[in-house]
Design an enzyme around this catalytic site. Sequence first.
Site, PDB file in Angstrom:
ATOM      1  N   ASN A  52       0.842  -1.195   0.000  1.00  0.00           N
ATOM      2  CA  ASN A  52       0.000   0.000   0.000  1.00  0.00           C
ATOM      3  C   ASN A  52       0.877   1.246   0.000  1.00  0.00           C
ATOM      4  O   ASN A  52       1.757   1.375   0.852  1.00  0.00           O
ATOM      5  CB  ASN A  52      -0.894   0.017   1.238  1.00  0.00           C
ATOM      6  CG  ASN A  52      -1.569  -1.318   1.468  1.00  0.00           C
ATOM      7  OD1 ASN A  52      -2.352  -1.765   0.644  1.00  0.00           O
ATOM      8  ND2 ASN A  52      -1.223  -1.960   2.566  1.00  0.00           N
ATOM      9  N   HIS A  82      11.359  -5.470  -1.499  1.00  0.00           N
ATOM     10  CA  HIS A  82      10.359  -5.859  -2.503  1.00  0.00           C
ATOM     11  C   HIS A  82       9.165  -4.894  -2.473  1.00  0.00           C
ATOM     12  O   HIS A  82       8.761  -4.347  -3.508  1.00  0.00           O
ATOM     13  CB  HIS A  82       9.907  -7.298  -2.198  1.00  0.00           C
ATOM     14  CG  HIS A  82       8.784  -7.815  -3.039  1.00  0.00           C
ATOM     15  ND1 HIS A  82       8.949  -8.836  -3.942  1.00  0.00           N
ATOM     16  CD2 HIS A  82       7.466  -7.492  -3.108  1.00  0.00           C
ATOM     17  CE1 HIS A  82       7.804  -9.108  -4.536  1.00  0.00           C
ATOM     18  NE2 HIS A  82       6.884  -8.306  -4.044  1.00  0.00           N
ATOM     19  N   GLU A  83       8.618  -4.666  -1.289  1.00  0.00           N
ATOM     20  CA  GLU A  83       7.447  -3.788  -1.190  1.00  0.00           C
ATOM     21  C   GLU A  83       7.809  -2.372  -1.614  1.00  0.00           C
ATOM     22  O   GLU A  83       7.022  -1.687  -2.265  1.00  0.00           O
ATOM     23  CB  GLU A  83       6.886  -3.795   0.233  1.00  0.00           C
ATOM     24  CG  GLU A  83       6.496  -5.174   0.765  1.00  0.00           C
ATOM     25  CD  GLU A  83       5.614  -5.983  -0.169  1.00  0.00           C
ATOM     26  OE1 GLU A  83       4.767  -5.385  -0.860  1.00  0.00           O
ATOM     27  OE2 GLU A  83       5.783  -7.221  -0.225  1.00  0.00           O
ATOM     28  N   HIS A 121       7.775  -1.806  -5.268  1.00  0.00           N
ATOM     29  CA  HIS A 121       6.412  -1.666  -5.784  1.00  0.00           C
ATOM     30  C   HIS A 121       5.921  -0.216  -5.768  1.00  0.00           C
ATOM     31  O   HIS A 121       4.968   0.117  -6.462  1.00  0.00           O
ATOM     32  CB  HIS A 121       5.434  -2.474  -4.935  1.00  0.00           C
ATOM     33  CG  HIS A 121       5.310  -3.917  -5.307  1.00  0.00           C
ATOM     34  ND1 HIS A 121       5.123  -4.346  -6.589  1.00  0.00           N
ATOM     35  CD2 HIS A 121       5.289  -5.043  -4.536  1.00  0.00           C
ATOM     36  CE1 HIS A 121       5.009  -5.680  -6.593  1.00  0.00           C
ATOM     37  NE2 HIS A 121       5.113  -6.124  -5.365  1.00  0.00           N
ATOM     38  N   GLU A 146       4.936  -8.334  -9.824  1.00  0.00           N
ATOM     39  CA  GLU A 146       5.626  -9.228  -8.886  1.00  0.00           C
ATOM     40  C   GLU A 146       6.977  -9.682  -9.413  1.00  0.00           C
ATOM     41  O   GLU A 146       7.940  -9.778  -8.664  1.00  0.00           O
ATOM     42  CB  GLU A 146       4.733 -10.427  -8.562  1.00  0.00           C
ATOM     43  CG  GLU A 146       3.467 -10.042  -7.830  1.00  0.00           C
ATOM     44  CD  GLU A 146       3.707  -9.115  -6.645  1.00  0.00           C
ATOM     45  OE1 GLU A 146       4.817  -9.110  -6.072  1.00  0.00           O
ATOM     46  OE2 GLU A 146       2.769  -8.364  -6.300  1.00  0.00           O
TER      47      GLU A 146
HETATM   48 ZN   LIG Z   1       4.878  -7.992  -4.451  1.00  0.00          ZN
END
Ligand SMILES: [Zn+2]
Length: 832
Positions: A260, A290-291, A294, A313
């Site tokens: 988010n 990783h987050e 994003h 992903e």
């Molecule tokens: Zn992810």
Amino acid sequence: MRSLTLAEARERSSLLTVTSYAVDLDLDQGAEVFGSRTSVRFTCAHPGADSWVDLKARSVETVSLNGRPLDPADVADGRLPLRDLAADNELVVAATMAYSHDGQGLHRATDPADDRDYVYGHLFLDAAPSVYACFDQPDLKAPYDVTVRAPLDWIVLGNGAATQSGAGTWHLETTKPLATYFMTVCAGPYVSVRDEHDGVPLGVHARASLREPLERHAAELFDVTKRSFDYFHDLFGIRYPFGEYHQVFVPEFNAGAMENPGCVTFRDQYLYRGAATRDELLTRANTVSHEMSHMWFGDIVTMKWWDDLWLNESFAEYMSHRCLVDATDFTDAWVDSSIVRKVWGYGAERSPSTHPVAGVEALDAQSALQNFDGISYAKGAATLRQLIAYVGDDRFIAGVRAYLTDKSYGNGTLADFLAAIETASGKDLTAWSRAWLLTADRDTISVEVQEQGGVVGSAVVHRESPADRAADRPHAFDVAGWTDGREVARVRTTVSADETVLAELEGGPVPALLLPNASDLTWARVRLDDATVAGLREQLSQVPDEQARAVVWSALVDGVHGATVDPRDFLDVFDAAWPVETNSSILTRVASYAEHRVVPFFVPRAEQADALARLNRAGTALLERATPGTTESLAAARLVAGTSDDEALLQAWADGQGLPAGLEDDGDFRWIVVRNLASRGLVDAGDIDAFRAKDDTLQGGLNALMCRASLPDPEAKAWAWQQLTGQEGRSNYEMVHLARGFWAAPDDALVADYVPRYFTDVPAMSGWVGEDALSRVVLVAYPRVFTEETARLSADTIARDDLTPAVHRSLVDADAELREALASRAAFGAAV
Ligand SMILES: [Zn+2]
């Protein structure tokens, strides 16, 4: 509830443009429900047209469209029709929503440690309408203004910076345009540690009872956060745009984490309360990175429809590993990827459910979720590494920057992404993407050496593509060879034919171990011939290259599952190489794999006790030798705790006597011991309650459930089955822990009656358990009774036409593993 179809989404986004959301949530209405008032402004390209808004409420109080009241009773199947739209519209919906307990929507959990409640929003993939009225599809993005009323002792976090405007009233700063599934609110008596980096305010947050581990781990979390920010700012050339950056560790979270914007949620097991191995810290650092990646890929630019979710992903999977290697101390992140992420992805590739990385048209949102697996992450990332080998890193990054800049705050597709890489590289990617992205399955690679006069006469790489899914994939990888620990061969090759001669190796020494894909750059089955497998007992432990060792272990795992490697050979290599393994990821994952997969699935039942005793001896030897408190010591202790049949040792450890150093006060370690005792019938339900009383936490409660389900008596099994399948109001995590313990049994007779019951009772749970949570329950609860009768019932159930997509998909995958076990037992069962 019906799932949004692609056709509907296309039609709605061609008609509507959403201008803004204002959402008011009242979280001070008790433990069951919350108030939700949404005001959404949007334009309509064809005034007079009809559409609908998504709304999954407990009750709808009032609705008005452009000041005109609509009848709340018109909501059907999660949709409220909107008729005769104007060019500019305002829709206002006041509703009462239900908190969830399955990790989807606005999840509410009570912490047994202090009886305080915590709330977090997880709106992926289509749970947003259970929190606020919205046009729930990824290409209708809009800025959000959120206010929250909460109990006085709570704090509130969300996508925009939170400020308290009055007692219990919080306002979140207006956001950039966000996709509906990214909106989140975390609220409760969370405790926080705050920091700042390069102008970005940072916070990490957790339940009050986790204050100690939060504070203990905060420095390391902030360190990887800051390094990742610097790395991605430099790499992408676009500054993080979402204001503050909060990372909230929340209870009973289904996935690892969720990106988010401005408010990432993580499963709170990541705040390791006891001892953690180095690879556990690596995994967490990897998730943090990783987050964050994003924020650019997924959040600034969002896929237009769910069928490009893989691209988010694959990209994040690739970028986080790259960031860890380049910018942190976890320089072995790709080794971890080989033995954790790619082993997972190869498993997905072996299942009949395998699918191309991209281009699988998802006709509705829920069916997109079914293809969200190890292919999307691990294979996708490996494919991106091959793309980089194909076009060059500078050009790849230039293409990524152009794509992110071009589509900022909007949406992109695979075609947009490939076009950006083609423009940057000047290479046509049509054939490449057909072979790598649009065709399922993988090639098998092997190296064949002919010896001539004591040296290599010829060396040839063979590439076989699956007959039923033919493809012409180019592979760039290393072939390397070792003899007694000395590297005697290494060559980087590009394989674009079924046979590739490695002239560089001719005339050189013949290696005792010759390994294709030694640096694990590509995605393929590495075939090890019988002589190579036999030689691994001697050779593997001497190979100094940890990346290559991970590739060997991955190939062995693949071979066991594919019935080309005898599980006993796997255990022989384990005996020889595992105790001297120095890479933490290989050490812990291979031990866990041997204990939880090789022995129970592939070793014939009559030999399982001996096989566990072998693992136990290896663990004990390492535990005696390892420096206390190290990853080696911890991995060894966990293996011993899980496999030992020494009642005196286990009872002593459970009571806190004679524990290995560093594990004296480790609740999670004690539960491994108690679970072993429980599954052997050496403790009873009363004892388990007593251990629970010593660890009266969320984690303790879950472990106690698992241990009770593990008890080898008919009453305990009946109780556990009822708790799991009987609408007892169990949470997502409780169901998974009950399922995890259930099939533990000294012989199949104790649980045999539950095999047919599984195939009726568990699919029926789709009546009350969300798809995301149920997909996990179906897998974990799948019968561990490896018989043809189980396989027959399984096939009959899969053929039913009334299964939900998640139940069907998980059954197919669990069934595939059952069949692998049966095939292996048929192939090797009689051998000694
Ligand atoms: Zn992810």
